[in-house]
Structures are given as C-alpha cells and as structure tokens.
Design a protein around this motif. Structure first.
Motif, short mmCIF file in Angstrom:
data_model
loop_
_atom_site.label_atom_id
_atom_site.label_comp_id
_atom_site.label_asym_id
_atom_site.label_seq_id
_atom_site.Cartn_x
_atom_site.Cartn_y
_atom_site.Cartn_z
N THR A 100 2.64 4.51 15.33
CA THR A 100 3.80 5.39 15.38
C THR A 100 3.67 6.46 14.32
N THR A 101 4.59 7.44 14.39
CA THR A 101 4.59 8.50 13.38
C THR A 101 5.05 7.97 12.02
N GLN A 102 5.63 6.79 12.01
CA GLN A 102 6.08 6.18 10.76
C GLN A 102 5.34 4.86 10.57
N PRO A 103 4.10 4.90 10.07
CA PRO A 103 3.30 3.68 9.96
C PRO A 103 3.92 2.70 8.97
N ARG A 104 3.68 1.43 9.22
CA ARG A 104 4.14 0.38 8.31
C ARG A 104 3.05 0.15 7.28
N VAL A 105 3.39 0.42 6.03
CA VAL A 105 2.42 0.36 4.94
C VAL A 105 2.78 -0.81 4.03
N VAL A 106 1.79 -1.64 3.75
CA VAL A 106 1.94 -2.70 2.75
C VAL A 106 1.00 -2.41 1.59
N ILE A 107 1.57 -2.30 0.42
CA ILE A 107 0.79 -2.08 -0.80
C ILE A 107 0.73 -3.40 -1.56
N ILE A 108 -0.46 -3.84 -1.86
CA ILE A 108 -0.63 -5.10 -2.60
C ILE A 108 -0.84 -4.74 -4.07
N GLY A 109 0.15 -5.04 -4.88
CA GLY A 109 0.10 -4.76 -6.31
C GLY A 109 1.19 -3.80 -6.72
N ALA A 110 2.06 -4.23 -7.63
CA ALA A 110 3.17 -3.40 -8.11
C ALA A 110 2.94 -2.95 -9.54
N GLY A 111 1.67 -2.75 -9.90
CA GLY A 111 1.37 -2.15 -11.18
C GLY A 111 1.55 -0.65 -11.10
N ILE A 112 0.99 0.06 -12.06
CA ILE A 112 1.21 1.50 -12.14
C ILE A 112 0.66 2.23 -10.92
N VAL A 113 -0.44 1.76 -10.34
CA VAL A 113 -1.02 2.45 -9.19
C VAL A 113 -0.18 2.20 -7.94
N GLY A 114 0.19 0.94 -7.71
CA GLY A 114 0.98 0.62 -6.54
C GLY A 114 2.33 1.31 -6.55
N CYS A 115 2.99 1.33 -7.71
CA CYS A 115 4.30 1.99 -7.81
C CYS A 115 4.16 3.50 -7.63
N SER A 116 3.11 4.08 -8.23
CA SER A 116 2.88 5.52 -8.09
C SER A 116 2.62 5.87 -6.63
N LEU A 117 1.83 5.04 -5.94
CA LEU A 117 1.51 5.32 -4.54
C LEU A 117 2.75 5.21 -3.67
N ALA A 118 3.57 4.20 -3.92
CA ALA A 118 4.81 4.07 -3.13
C ALA A 118 5.68 5.30 -3.29
N GLU A 119 5.77 5.82 -4.50
CA GLU A 119 6.58 7.02 -4.73
C GLU A 119 5.99 8.23 -4.01
N GLU A 120 4.67 8.39 -4.11
CA GLU A 120 4.02 9.54 -3.48
C GLU A 120 4.13 9.47 -1.95
N LEU A 121 4.00 8.29 -1.38
CA LEU A 121 4.11 8.15 0.07
C LEU A 121 5.54 8.43 0.55
N THR A 122 6.52 7.85 -0.10
CA THR A 122 7.90 8.05 0.33
C THR A 122 8.34 9.49 0.13
N ALA A 123 7.81 10.15 -0.89
CA ALA A 123 8.12 11.56 -1.10
C ALA A 123 7.59 12.42 0.04
N ARG A 124 6.59 11.92 0.77
CA ARG A 124 6.01 12.64 1.91
C ARG A 124 6.59 12.16 3.24
N GLY A 125 7.63 11.35 3.18
CA GLY A 125 8.30 10.94 4.40
C GLY A 125 7.88 9.61 4.99
N TRP A 126 6.88 8.98 4.38
CA TRP A 126 6.49 7.64 4.84
C TRP A 126 7.33 6.62 4.07
N THR A 127 8.38 6.15 4.70
CA THR A 127 9.33 5.29 4.00
C THR A 127 9.24 3.82 4.38
N ALA A 128 8.46 3.49 5.42
CA ALA A 128 8.29 2.09 5.80
C ALA A 128 7.21 1.46 4.92
N VAL A 129 7.52 1.38 3.65
CA VAL A 129 6.56 0.95 2.63
C VAL A 129 7.08 -0.32 1.97
#
Length: 819
Positions: free
Chosen positions: A2-31
């Motif tokens: 779909t246009t809104q892919p389901r993303v699972v990030i493994i790891g909530a350290g600085i990289v995982g948190c930064s990536l979640a923010e960058e993805l949601t800022a671009r409209g990918w919110t199913a994270v």
C-alpha cells in the motif's frame, strides 16, 4: 504494498528513534519501534554514549551526516532540557605529524563546508585553560561541535514520531523476522506477531543476531571502549552550571588516543589506547533485565590496569588532573566494522529487510535522514556508497576477517592515516596469476579490495637515471617512488605491461541480456558482436552510480568491466526474474594484462593469429583470438592514453600469457609498470574514477561524461531525470587543474579556493610526468571552470597556486590511441 507501508524498526536507541521521526515527518506513520529494553535508556550503546560530536571527517558523507545531526539536535529539547550543546570541539597536536594532520583536517572542513579554524598554542590554552600549553603545538577548532545528550535526543525524537502516529513498544524480544517469497512479512516477538512490509534493524551491536534471522550478514564486531569520570577538579568546582554539564569545548588528544568532556566539576575521559576488547553477544545479559540488575548490558566491568597508561597521558596533557583520581569507569560496548563505516541499505536477498547499523551518535540523525529518504523517495540525497551494506566482497564477510579488521580499526581510530596506506593483515588474500612473476621483478605491493596490486617495480630503478623525475615532500613521498615516474614515461615512449586483474568483470548473458543492459545503462549497446561501449549506471535522479565498459562477445553474451561489488548488487537487484538474464562474476577465474605504449602492436601482432592492425582491429573493439598457446579476449581500449589492449584469459593460462608477452617484448624494451604510473597516465587523459571523481551526487554532464549518454537510444534508468540537462546548463563541474610547482603533489580531498574563499574540493590527483606538471581534478562552480582561471589548493597548511586547464591534458586529438 500500500501507499502507507507497515514499518517495524528493531531498536529504540538513537538511530531507531531518529529514523522513526524522519519517516513520520515524511508521512509514513504506520511505524512501530520495538526494543528488548526499557524506553529510552534501552541498555544499548546509546544509553552510555558520552555524546561527543566532532563533525569533520575525511569522508564527505560522514561529515554531512554529522553536520545534519548537529543541525537537528540543536533544535530539539525535552521538557525544557537541551539535547545538544554547541560548546565547540578542539583537537590538539602534541607532535609535528599530528599538527600537519590537523592542517589536512582543516582543509577537509573547508571542502565539506564546516566552519573551522586552526589555533596556535596560546589560543588553544585560552579556550581550554587546563591544557599544558608547552606540550601543545596547535589545535583545530570547530565552534559548532559539541555534546549530544543521546538518550534525551532519542526520546525527544520519539515523542515527535508518536505524535504523528508511531508506536514504541519496550521490553519485547524479537524472536524471528518472517518472510515469504523473498520478502519480509512480519516480526515475531515474545509478546506476539506484527505484520510488516518493511523491517529496519537499528539494533546496534545486537544487529548480527537480527540479521541472522533472515540470513543477512551484518559484518560488525562489538568492542568495549574505556570511559572514566574523575573526582571533582578544584579548578571547575562552582564554575559550571549543573544543568549545562559543560562550559569548555570537547577535547581530543589523538596523539594519546584520548578524548575529554566536562561533567560539571568532573572530567570524563575516553580511551582508545588499550588493547582491543571484542565482546561475544552470548556473554551479554538481555537488555530487558538491566534495570533490575542495576547495570546496562552494554556497560562491562572496568579494567583499571588497561587504563593506567592513559591516565598518565591525560595528566601530562591536563596537569590539574594530578589532584584527582578515577572515581568510576566502565568498558562500554560500541560497534566497529571492517572499514570503519556504517552498514546501511536493503538486503538484496530479502526484500524489505533494511539495515541502519554500526552508527554512532555523531552521525545518527544524518544516517536516519538518508535511510528515510532511501525508503520513501527511493534514494538518499547524500551519496552513501561508502556505507552501503552490499559493498563487501564475499571474503570480507568472513567472521575472521570482520574480527581482525574491526579490531585493527579500533587500534587505528585516532592514527594519522595516509590516503594510500593499505591494511597490513590479513595479507595476501587475493593475488593474480602474475603475482610470483611480479615479486621476482621487485614489485612494491599495496592492497585494494583484498588484491595485491603492484605500484612500481624495483627492476625499473635503472630507468630513473634516464628521466628527470621531480622529488616530493615527506607526506606525498609515502607509498611512492621515482620509479613510478620512470614507468609512466617509459609507457609513453615504448611499451609496458599492467596487471589489470583486480578490475571487476561480470558476464551477462541470456536472451534478455541486451534489453536488460539497454535499460540499465546510458549508451547504446545494440552494436554488432565485437563492439565495446563505454557507458554509465545511473540512479533514478540521474546521479552517476558507476561507469562500465561493455564488450559484446556474442549475440547474447556480454563482458562487463565494472568497479565494485555495488555494481554487481545494483545489476542483480534489477535483473528480470524470469531466467532470461544471467549475471556471473568472473573476476576470480580470469586475469588481464594491459599492454600499452607506442610499441604495443610490435609486441602483440607477431604473437596472435589474427589481424591486430588499426584497420583490422579498431579502437573500442573486441576480438577473441590465440596469443601463442593462450586463448584470449582482447579489448582495444586504453586507460593510459596509448595504443594497446586489455588482454584477458582464464586464470589457468595467466602465467603463460605473461611469460609469452614478457619474453617477446625483451627486444622492444618491455617493462612491467604499476598502478602509480597508471594513475598519473589516466589523469593526463582525464579518465574518471568512479566513486572518487563522481558519485550519485553528480550527473553525467557535470562529470564530463555526457558523451556516454544517448538520449535517442531508447529509455533507460535515470533518463527522465536528465531531460533538459546539458553540459552547458550545469552549476558545478569536474574540472582539470594543473600545478606548476613540482614539490606540491596533492593527494585528494583538499579544499580549492577561488578569490580567497572555499569553492570546491579535489577528487583525484597525481603528478603528470608527460606534461611536467601536477594534476588535480576538482569539483568547482561552473563559472570557475574556464581554462586559465587561477585558483589555490589548500595543501598541508599552505596555498598552492593552480590553474584551470582544458582537458584532456595529453593527446587531445587521440592520435596515440588510434595509431
């Protein structure tokens, strides 16, 4: 998907948190972000990172990652608390070698757009009064460097992501990453299953365990690194606000493998001076247990005996530390790789499985932005070929190799490294069939891609007396010999043999081979059998991924001269899945001798069973023939700008091929020549080096390669992005420079100044023995690329006069090649 892919990030350290923010800022919110530890001090490397952010790096990419991290973290707060303090960064030199290296670093900063300056010892002491100024020769200062509060920055970004729809789940252990049909479908945890279209491993030093779930190698090694805090320092008591933590700059004393930061009235000291301490994941407690256990799994027991030499070095630099002692310390785990770079990108074997591993806090937000752009837009704005997880050859994934090279990178992390400095071990790994013959000729080998590559030959020392070869300063003379100059001139005058075996070779065959290559590359490959075509691989934005030489050996079989494992990966990713195209790496089973020089035909023609005249075997043509008893494939092309051929055969015939050419060439004065001469000759002809002279950040017209683009030959990957572009409509341009001073041989990455201001940077450089001048190729604004324009190159602290030159510098009418 779909246009809104389901993303699972493994790891909530600085990289995982930064990536979640960058993805949601671009409209990918199913994270969904999962971690086996608590939020947000999860127990990984982020949780104990000291947070020092030094931005300047020899890599343009890593500098850009760090610069963005500073920019982003500077705008973050958490409940009114800072996430980044721009206290400045100071690196001091206590040896002349380091002081020279800091001048190189200042040039990198100017090249990559980082505000920085060199300080004398008095200025260093003024900025860091605890220094023993008599020990310091000078320093390198970046005002925007500083301290990142890693856990705080992670949570601040996580909150932004959560506000946009992301979910963070703590205390869950990932058991499996499910896949079907070669694509991820979900993640299984000890608390249940989640559907997923994309899974990104941001697990830090746990990354190899996650990769193993899908059969993806994650070639990193967890290593422990010592960090201590002192007792209160009298000079700091009462001078620093407790909330601020630091008032003075972060400090590096790389001559002793140390760094320093303030913790209120105490000093934190990190050391890389101790023995490598690799860590097995099997020995670590799960992160979920650490709050109850009171100790993070990434923080191992301190070994004071390893720190004793470092303590003395710290006191020598900061004498006031003599009134303190080590109050507490730990051995903290970080991720190291075989080449010191991160591991980013999608697995070729399992679609939808991505990596963002071996990333330190310094580069975290920059990496996250690049990966988010990669996912959402199809590619990052920043060139990431140095970080792509698919960059490795198979041997570089061997556990023993990863272990040894990662440990050595720990040892060398603060060393002054020459651009040509090779790894010393494990060697030799890859040798051509000519290796023994080259040793007999006194070859001086450097290593690249695991290959032993001769750079010059002691047997040619006798030639030096016949030519005037300029000397060099100590830095440029490392890994160089005047013999290389003599070999270059001899190639222009007579004939030389070059070992081209390390160049990557692919065989692409099958009924769909032509159509596939036509789509993947920019030039027209629909030529008769025997044609050779120079062409480019582009990304979707028209950036140059690589250049290729493609020889059509049969209707449905092509030999492709490529540059690296990334080219293989790119082609395999895009190959049709219907079996109509077969891609095979034939490098290891074949070998190649470049026979070049005005006497090349005199050497080769008597040995072959077919016409090698210019009329019978034109430029950029291929022939299969016999050279003596050896079956060969010969390509009429030359990257040194002289008459000759690349002559290929299978590895079993390699020694025979070399011996036949060597013996027949004795009366012609044939020599073996090395890569040092080759590099000089190729720059005289203006031939580009992929990944160095041009990257995905440059299009073909900016790179001077518009001639390899055929917009009228049908569609190809990246064609749409080139619409409307031309050599006359570029803002920057790869430009040839010449340097009159023979003593100033620049080596690459130096800043180029125009009108006293930084305007660009050097890519490749060498001395041109034929033209009698130094050569540097540099990226400059197009308005500065007019021949005759005067510029300056910042070289080891001095400005070297240079001028824009019209290219090619040698044989512009191609007379020598087309003899």
């Amino acid at each position: 998907m779909t246009t809104q892919p389901r993303v699972v990030i493994i790891g909530a350290g600085i990289v995982g948190c930064s990536l979640a923010e960058e993805l949601t800022a671009r409209g990918w919110t199913a994270v969904t972000v999962l971690d086996q530890g608590p939020l947000f001090a999860t127990g990984g490397s982020t949780s104990h990172a000291p947070g020092l952010v030094f931005q300047t790096n020899s890599s343009k990419t890593m500098t850009e990652f760090a610069r963005y991290t500073v920019e982003k973290f500077s705008g973050l707060t958490l409940d009114g608390q800072w996430c980044y303090q721009q206290v400045g960064g100071l690196e001091v030199a206590t040896t002349s070698e380091r002081w020279t290296d800091l001048h190189r670093k200042a040039s990198w900063a100017a090249s990559w757009g980082v505000e920085a300056r060199l300080l004398d010892r008095e200025e260093c002491a003024a900025r860091y009064p605890l220094l023993d100024r008599e020990r310091v020769l000078g320093g390198f200062y970046v005002p925007t460097d500083g301290l990142a509060k890693a856990v705080r920055a992670a949570e601040a970004q996580a909150r932004l992501a959560i506000a946009r729809g992301a979910t963070f789940v703590p205390n869950v252990k990932v058991i499996d990453v499910e896949q079907a049909g070669g694509r991820v479908t979900g993640v299984v945890t000890d608390s249940g299953r989640l559907d997923a279209d994309i899974v990104v491993s941001c697990a830090g030093f746990w990354g190899p365990a996650v990769g193993a779930m899908v059969g993806q190698a994650v070639p990193l090694l967890p290593l422990a690194h010592q960090y201590v805090k002192t007792t209160p320092l009298a000079q700091l008591v009462g001078t620093i606000d407790e909330a601020a933590e630091a008032a003075g700059p972060i400090l590096r004393h790389q001559d002793a493998d140390l760094y320093f930061r303030e913790h209120g009235d105490r000093i934190g000291i990190g050391s890389y001076a101790h023995r490598p301490m690799p860590v097995s994941l099997d020995e670590l407690a799960p992160s979920a247990n650490w709050p109850d256990a009171g100790k993070q799994p990434s923080m191992l027991a301190f070994t004071p005996e390893d720190f004793e030499p470092s303590w003395q070095d710290a006191v020598d630099l900061l004498p006031a530390l003599a009134g303190t002692k080590v109050a507490d310390g730990f051995n903290g785990i970080f991720s190291f790789t075989a080449d010191g770079m991160p591991l980013l990108g999608e697995s070729r074997h399992v679609k939808g499985f991505w990596l963002a591993e071996a990333v330190w806090v310094t580069h975290s937000a920059g990496v996250a932005r690049a990966v988010a752009q990669w996912l959402v837009d199809g590619q990052p704005e920043t060139d990431v070929h140095e970080c792509d997880v698919n960059r490795f050859e198979d041997f570089q994934l061997a556990p023993d190799y990863v272990h040894e090279r990662s440990c050595q990178n720990f040892v060398e992390i603060y060393d002054v490294m020459h651009p040509l400095q090779p790894m010393e071990s494990p060697r030799p790994l890859r040798t051509s069939p000519f290796h023994g013959l080259q040793r007999d000729l006194g070859a001086y080998f450097l290593e690249g891609g695991g290959w032993e590559r001769p750079h010059w030959f002691a047997a040619n020392e006798r030639l030096v007396d016949g030519f005037e070869i300029p000397g060099r300063n100590d830095w440029a003379a490392r890994y160089w010999s005047p013999i290389a100059g003599a070999e270059a001139v001899h190639t222009r005058d007579k004939v030389a043999l070059y070992d081209m075996t390390p160049l990557k070779r692919l065989e692409i065959s099958g009924p769909g081979a032509l159509g596939f290559l036509q789509w993947m590359t920019t030039n027209n490959l629909d030529k008769p059998v025997g044609a050779v075509v120079y062409t480019l691989l582009l990304d979707r934005s028209g950036g140059v991924r690589s250049d290729l030489t493609v020889a059509r050996l049969a209707d449905n079989r092509f030999q492709v001269g490529a540059n690296s494992a990334l080219d293989t990966d790119w082609l395999l990713r895009h190959a049709p899945t219907d079996g109509s195209v077969h891609i095979r790496d034939i490098t290891g089973g074949t070998c190649c001798v470049g026979v070049w020089g005005p006497l090349a035909r005199d050497l080769v023609q008597p040995l072959v069973d077919t016409d090698f005249s210019h009329k019978g075997f034109g430029y950029f043509k291929a022939k299969q023939a016999y050279l003596g008893n050896v079956p060969i494939t010969a390509l009429r092309l030359s990257y040194v700008g002289e008459l000759g051929w690349e002559i290929y055969t299978s590895a079993e015939f390699g020694t025979r091929l070399w011996d036949t050419l060597w013996q027949a060439g004795q009366n012609l004065g044939v020599i073996a020549a090395g890569r040092s001469a080759f590099n000089s000759l190729r720059l005289e002809k203006g031939y580009r080096l992929s990944g160095v002279d041009m990257t995905t950040e440059h299009d073909p017209y900016e790179s001077g390669l518009g001639f390899a683009v055929r917009m009228d030959a049908g569609d190809f990957l990246g064609r749409a992005a080139l619409a409307g572009k031309s050599p006359d409509a570029v803002s920057s341009k790869l430009t040839a420079l010449t340097i009159d001073s023979p003593d100033d041989v620049v080596l690459g990455k130096e800043a180029v100044y125009l009108g006293g201001l930084p305007a660009g940077y050097v890519t490749s450089a060498a001395y041109g023995y034929t033209i009698g001048k130094g050569i540097a190729y540099a990226w400059l604004p197009s308005e500065a690329s007019t021949p005759g324009t005067a510029v300056e190159i910042d070289y080891l602290g001095k400005r070297v006069a240079a001028a824009v030159a019209e290219e090619p510098l040698f044989d512009p009418k191609m007379i020598n090649i087309r003899r």
